[in-house]
Design an enzyme around this catalytic site. Structure first.
Site, PDB file in Angstrom:
ATOM      1  N   ASP A  36      86.312 -36.470  21.700  1.00  0.00           N
ATOM      2  CA  ASP A  36      87.351 -37.394  21.226  1.00  0.00           C
ATOM      3  C   ASP A  36      88.025 -38.131  22.388  1.00  0.00           C
ATOM      4  O   ASP A  36      89.253 -38.121  22.519  1.00  0.00           O
ATOM      5  CB  ASP A  36      88.410 -36.648  20.413  1.00  0.00           C
ATOM      6  CG  ASP A  36      87.822 -35.690  19.394  1.00  0.00           C
ATOM      7  OD1 ASP A  36      86.779 -36.023  18.814  1.00  0.00           O
ATOM      8  OD2 ASP A  36      88.408 -34.615  19.182  1.00  0.00           O
ATOM      9  N   LYS A 114      92.749 -26.525   7.075  1.00  0.00           N
ATOM     10  CA  LYS A 114      93.832 -26.982   6.218  1.00  0.00           C
ATOM     11  C   LYS A 114      94.399 -28.282   6.776  1.00  0.00           C
ATOM     12  O   LYS A 114      94.222 -28.600   7.950  1.00  0.00           O
ATOM     13  CB  LYS A 114      94.939 -25.932   6.125  1.00  0.00           C
ATOM     14  CG  LYS A 114      94.484 -24.594   5.586  1.00  0.00           C
ATOM     15  CD  LYS A 114      95.620 -23.590   5.567  1.00  0.00           C
ATOM     16  CE  LYS A 114      95.151 -22.238   5.038  1.00  0.00           C
ATOM     17  NZ  LYS A 114      96.250 -21.223   5.048  1.00  0.00           N
ATOM     18  N   ALA A 154      97.262 -35.429   9.094  1.00  0.00           N
ATOM     19  CA  ALA A 154      97.894 -36.027  10.269  1.00  0.00           C
ATOM     20  C   ALA A 154      97.153 -35.637  11.543  1.00  0.00           C
ATOM     21  O   ALA A 154      97.645 -34.862  12.367  1.00  0.00           O
ATOM     22  CB  ALA A 154      99.360 -35.618  10.346  1.00  0.00           C
ATOM     23  N   ILE A 155      95.950 -36.188  11.712  1.00  0.00           N
ATOM     24  CA  ILE A 155      95.176 -35.998  12.945  1.00  0.00           C
ATOM     25  C   ILE A 155      94.604 -37.346  13.375  1.00  0.00           C
ATOM     26  O   ILE A 155      94.726 -38.349  12.686  1.00  0.00           O
ATOM     27  CB  ILE A 155      94.031 -34.975  12.771  1.00  0.00           C
ATOM     28  CG1 ILE A 155      92.991 -35.480  11.769  1.00  0.00           C
ATOM     29  CG2 ILE A 155      94.574 -33.620  12.354  1.00  0.00           C
ATOM     30  CD1 ILE A 155      91.728 -34.645  11.742  1.00  0.00           C
ATOM     31  N   ASP A 156      93.988 -37.378  14.556  1.00  0.00           N
ATOM     32  CA  ASP A 156      93.269 -38.544  15.075  1.00  0.00           C
ATOM     33  C   ASP A 156      94.152 -39.793  15.157  1.00  0.00           C
ATOM     34  O   ASP A 156      93.838 -40.844  14.588  1.00  0.00           O
ATOM     35  CB  ASP A 156      92.035 -38.829  14.213  1.00  0.00           C
ATOM     36  CG  ASP A 156      91.024 -37.716  14.240  1.00  0.00           C
ATOM     37  OD1 ASP A 156      91.198 -36.770  15.025  1.00  0.00           O
ATOM     38  OD2 ASP A 156      90.048 -37.774  13.471  1.00  0.00           O
ATOM     39  N   SER A 173      92.058 -38.518   7.938  1.00  0.00           N
ATOM     40  CA  SER A 173      90.694 -38.093   7.678  1.00  0.00           C
ATOM     41  C   SER A 173      90.571 -37.565   6.256  1.00  0.00           C
ATOM     42  O   SER A 173      91.552 -37.102   5.672  1.00  0.00           O
ATOM     43  CB  SER A 173      90.285 -36.986   8.659  1.00  0.00           C
ATOM     44  OG  SER A 173      90.980 -35.787   8.396  1.00  0.00           O
ATOM     45  N   GLU A 218      86.913 -40.139   9.495  1.00  0.00           N
ATOM     46  CA  GLU A 218      87.996 -39.777  10.407  1.00  0.00           C
ATOM     47  C   GLU A 218      87.969 -40.694  11.621  1.00  0.00           C
ATOM     48  O   GLU A 218      87.220 -41.672  11.668  1.00  0.00           O
ATOM     49  CB  GLU A 218      87.865 -38.311  10.843  1.00  0.00           C
ATOM     50  CG  GLU A 218      86.585 -37.977  11.554  1.00  0.00           C
ATOM     51  CD  GLU A 218      86.432 -36.488  11.855  1.00  0.00           C
ATOM     52  OE1 GLU A 218      87.208 -35.691  11.293  1.00  0.00           O
ATOM     53  OE2 GLU A 218      85.551 -36.128  12.642  1.00  0.00           O
ATOM     54  N   HIS A 288      83.778 -40.647  17.225  1.00  0.00           N
ATOM     55  CA  HIS A 288      85.169 -40.632  17.679  1.00  0.00           C
ATOM     56  C   HIS A 288      85.328 -41.546  18.893  1.00  0.00           C
ATOM     57  O   HIS A 288      85.547 -41.106  20.014  1.00  0.00           O
ATOM     58  CB  HIS A 288      85.669 -39.230  17.991  1.00  0.00           C
ATOM     59  CG  HIS A 288      87.160 -39.155  17.889  1.00  0.00           C
ATOM     60  ND1 HIS A 288      87.805 -38.340  17.001  1.00  0.00           N
ATOM     61  CD2 HIS A 288      88.133 -39.843  18.536  1.00  0.00           C
ATOM     62  CE1 HIS A 288      89.114 -38.503  17.115  1.00  0.00           C
ATOM     63  NE2 HIS A 288      89.329 -39.422  18.050  1.00  0.00           N
TER      64      HIS A 288
END
Length: 331
Positions: A36, A114, A154-156, A173, A218, A288
């Site tokens: 990433d 999760k 709430a990522i990336d 994602s 994502e 990514h």
């Protein structure tokens, strides 16, 4: 968000294949173990930030040899330890941006399997570790997704600045896909809140990640060029070495908030996305990505799973060119 049945396998793979390398070690691009990655240049030095304990950092003067630097955080941010059960400092998918005279570094922390996830942000005056002004100041949580409440993750994160110099954050994602939210100048969610869905791969509400098949999406990154905002995202499986099927797709919009469509006019919020790059005999999967401009050329930076080295994740940097219709391709 990764496929549920492969979460522990994915975590073990990333941890074991992104070896513990001592600060000061210098490696060629093909040898550099990143996941990433995002890149920025200060003065004559390029810096890569990527997934790792405390956020991994690499530097280079030529884009060919990379020196391992000390991580951003010597200790996990306490707010993240409190917010995400089980978090011990392995931070995902950072994004770096120079904005209004400072460097802002967004990053994600998550509970595996999760959507108990948070995006935080830190700020620094410089990226040069030897500068007397070098000091990362953590500004804490920006956005959080909550299991059982939110159909997004709430990522990336990726910071985007619009034509009015206003900051926005894209992230997300799976489930309801890639989100965009307006920020204020302190890098917190602006009020009144403005939220948008930019891209998604629809699937039945009750379909588990293990059966998601072609619904994996994502790693958003938005790059403005000419009249368009280009939205790059990654489809399919990451993080499982030689079984990875990761690939990069792209769409575009004249308005930051969308609608984003691919080359065929298919909306990215309805499973659209034109293929930019995918795996081959040398690379099991690629994805990514980030895009950056240097000396008048645009480059795609991303990680690929090296088929000649057991599917280990390695750094890749490729020049981007643009066709007569304004669509990107890898040179």
């Amino acid at each position: 968000m990764r496929f549920l049945f492969s979460f522990l396998l994915s975590f073990a793979f990333v941890k074991s294949h992104c070896q513990q390398i001592a600060a000061g070690t210098v490696l060629s691009t093909r040898q550099t173990p990143v996941h990433d990655p995002v890149i920025i240049k200060e003065d004559s030095v390029y810096y890569i930030f990527c997934t790792g304990n405390g956020i991994a950092v690499w530097s280079s003067s030529n884009l060919k040899e990379w020196k391992k630097e000390a991580p951003v955080f010597a200790n996990p941010p306490q707010w993240a330890v409190d917010a995400v059960p089980g978090f011990k400092g392995h931070i995902w998918a950072p994004d770096i941006h120079f904005y209004n005279g400072s460097y802002y570094l967004f990053y994600a922390v998550s509970q595996f399997g999760k959507n108990t996830s948070c995006i935080g942000v830190a700020v620094n005056k410089t990226l040069h570790p030897l500068s007397p002004d070098y000091k990362w100041i953590d500004l804490g949580k920006v956005v959080q997704s909550v299991l059982g409440r939110d159909l997004w993750n709430a990522i990336d994160p990726n910071l985007v600045v619009d034509e009015k110099n206003e900051p926005w954050l894209t992230f997300g994602s799976f489930w309801s896909g890639i989100k965009l939210v307006k920020l204020d100048r302190q890098m917190k969610i602006a009020e009144p809140q403005q939220w948008y869905t930019l891209a998604r791969r629809p699937r039945p509400y009750n379909t588990p990640d293990s059966s998601a098949g072609g619904a994996a999406i994502e790693a958003p990154f938005i790059f403005r060029k000419g009249d368009y905002y280009y939205l790059f995202v990654s489809f399919d499986y990451c993080c499982i070495g030689e079984q990875s099927t990761y690939k990069i797709v792209v769409g575009r919009s004249k308005v930051l908030q969308g609608l984003y469509v691919d080359k065929d006019g298919v909306r990215m919020d309805s499973n659209g996305g034109s293929l930019l790059l995918q795996g081959n005999a040398d690379w099991n999967g690629v994805g990514h990505n980030a895009v950056f401009t240097d000396n008048g050329k645009d480059y795609l930076i991303f990680h690929g799973y090296d088929a000649k080295d057991g599917g280990r994740s390695k750094l890749r940097i490729e020049e981007l060119v643009w066709d007569e219709n304004g669509w990107p391709a890898v040179k």
